[in-house]
Design an enzyme around this catalytic site. Sequence first.
Site, PDB file in Angstrom:
ATOM      1  N   TYR A   1       0.844  -1.191   0.000  1.00 14.25           N
ATOM      2  CA  TYR A   1       0.000   0.000   0.000  1.00 14.25           C
ATOM      3  C   TYR A   1       0.889   1.254   0.000  1.00 14.25           C
ATOM      4  O   TYR A   1       1.618   1.508   0.964  1.00 14.25           O
ATOM      5  CB  TYR A   1      -0.928   0.037   1.215  1.00 14.25           C
ATOM      6  CG  TYR A   1      -2.016  -1.015   1.235  1.00 14.25           C
ATOM      7  CD1 TYR A   1      -2.275  -1.824   0.137  1.00 14.25           C
ATOM      8  CD2 TYR A   1      -2.799  -1.199   2.368  1.00 14.25           C
ATOM      9  CE1 TYR A   1      -3.277  -2.779   0.170  1.00 14.25           C
ATOM     10  CE2 TYR A   1      -3.810  -2.154   2.411  1.00 14.25           C
ATOM     11  CZ  TYR A   1      -4.035  -2.949   1.308  1.00 14.25           C
ATOM     12  OH  TYR A   1      -5.032  -3.905   1.338  1.00 14.25           O
ATOM     13  N   SER A   2       0.798   2.010  -1.075  1.00  9.54           N
ATOM     14  CA  SER A   2       1.613   3.215  -1.247  1.00  9.54           C
ATOM     15  C   SER A   2       3.098   2.933  -1.043  1.00  9.54           C
ATOM     16  O   SER A   2       3.838   3.762  -0.510  1.00  9.54           O
ATOM     17  CB  SER A   2       1.137   4.335  -0.302  1.00  9.54           C
ATOM     18  OG  SER A   2      -0.125   4.827  -0.710  1.00  9.54           O
TER      19      SER A   2
END
Length: 381
Positions: free
Chosen positions: A100-101
Amino acid sequence: MKNGRSRILQPRGDFLGSVDLWLHGAPAGDEEDVTVEVMEFRTLGRSGLKVPVLSFGTGTFGGKGEFFQAWGGSGVEEARRLVDICLEAGANLFDTADVYSGGVAEEVLGAAVRGRRQEVLIATKAAFRMGPGPNDIGTSRFHLVEACEASLRRLGTDHIDLYQLHGFDALTPIEETLHALDDLVRSGKVRYIGCSNFSGWHLMKSLAISEKYGLARYAAHQAYYSLVSREYEWELMPLALSEGVGTVVWSPLGWGRLTGKVRRGQPLPAVSRLPKTAANGPPVADEHLFRVVDAIDGVAKETGRSVPQIALNWLLQRPTVVNVIMGARTEAQLKDNLGAVDFKLTSEQVERLDAASAVTRTYPYWHQVGEYSDRNPPPTA
């Protein structure tokens, strides 16, 4: 109780075991002017861990890159406030992933819970590519140990409560993967293990190998499941029911389709992850979506609830479901989602939603619901 607010949930009896209720704000000996918040806790599969029925998904933290920017871009201060709201409601499980990111979501979550680590449960995931090298992906011992250590650093903690494989790696022997996960559990760096996005045979073979060698077994399967995509019920739900694996639901609002903002004859909302990321998510035919939304609208009007609350509450009544991951960009969205736990749909309302969301099954599942279905009843029957 006088001049107070009571939020009581129906106890749920199934293979997942006992139900605990976590009460907040009730001073001993004082029942006047008290707000009582109740969060239901369920046992995570065949383990001893109790988790809240709602958790917060941190895909909206960080916002690094075009894909995750479409989800959201919460920084530390906003994330801390969202964590505050969750903890006030008893939703103390937070789900994230190293991908995630590019790791930023884990960093933001770690900062947001700093100083109160013992109050929260942290779940994260590994398996997807995290670098350019040939070993920066998958579930080999090499990658899982490296990935776990990196997640621990980003989260600022010495242990992960639930460590999940983000996907199945057919290029790595299952024995190697499970031995590596078992070592992480024995070292104390991981408390429980789970998997995500597995096929039925992926999960069953893994459970069999864990049993054969006495290794840590998957307590949970994090899977896509919603009123607009019910394929999880065909194979994975019966397996989870049979083998005692708790279902943790991701994207319970159908990739943003069941927010109440997507309806027949209306343009997609201007602020939504759906337009930019729909190609990466599960396809849903427009007519099927609109039929389901129409049914949810009807139940929402009867109950005075929002569309997301109805969709989430329906999931919480499904067999094997232990936890539903909420995604929220704003405080208002989060508070609305948290309102999904203080009521119970009637059996008639559930039947209407089931009928509206039913689709023709693929083989062999359509064959299994024929004349022989009395020998193989679906778990939702």
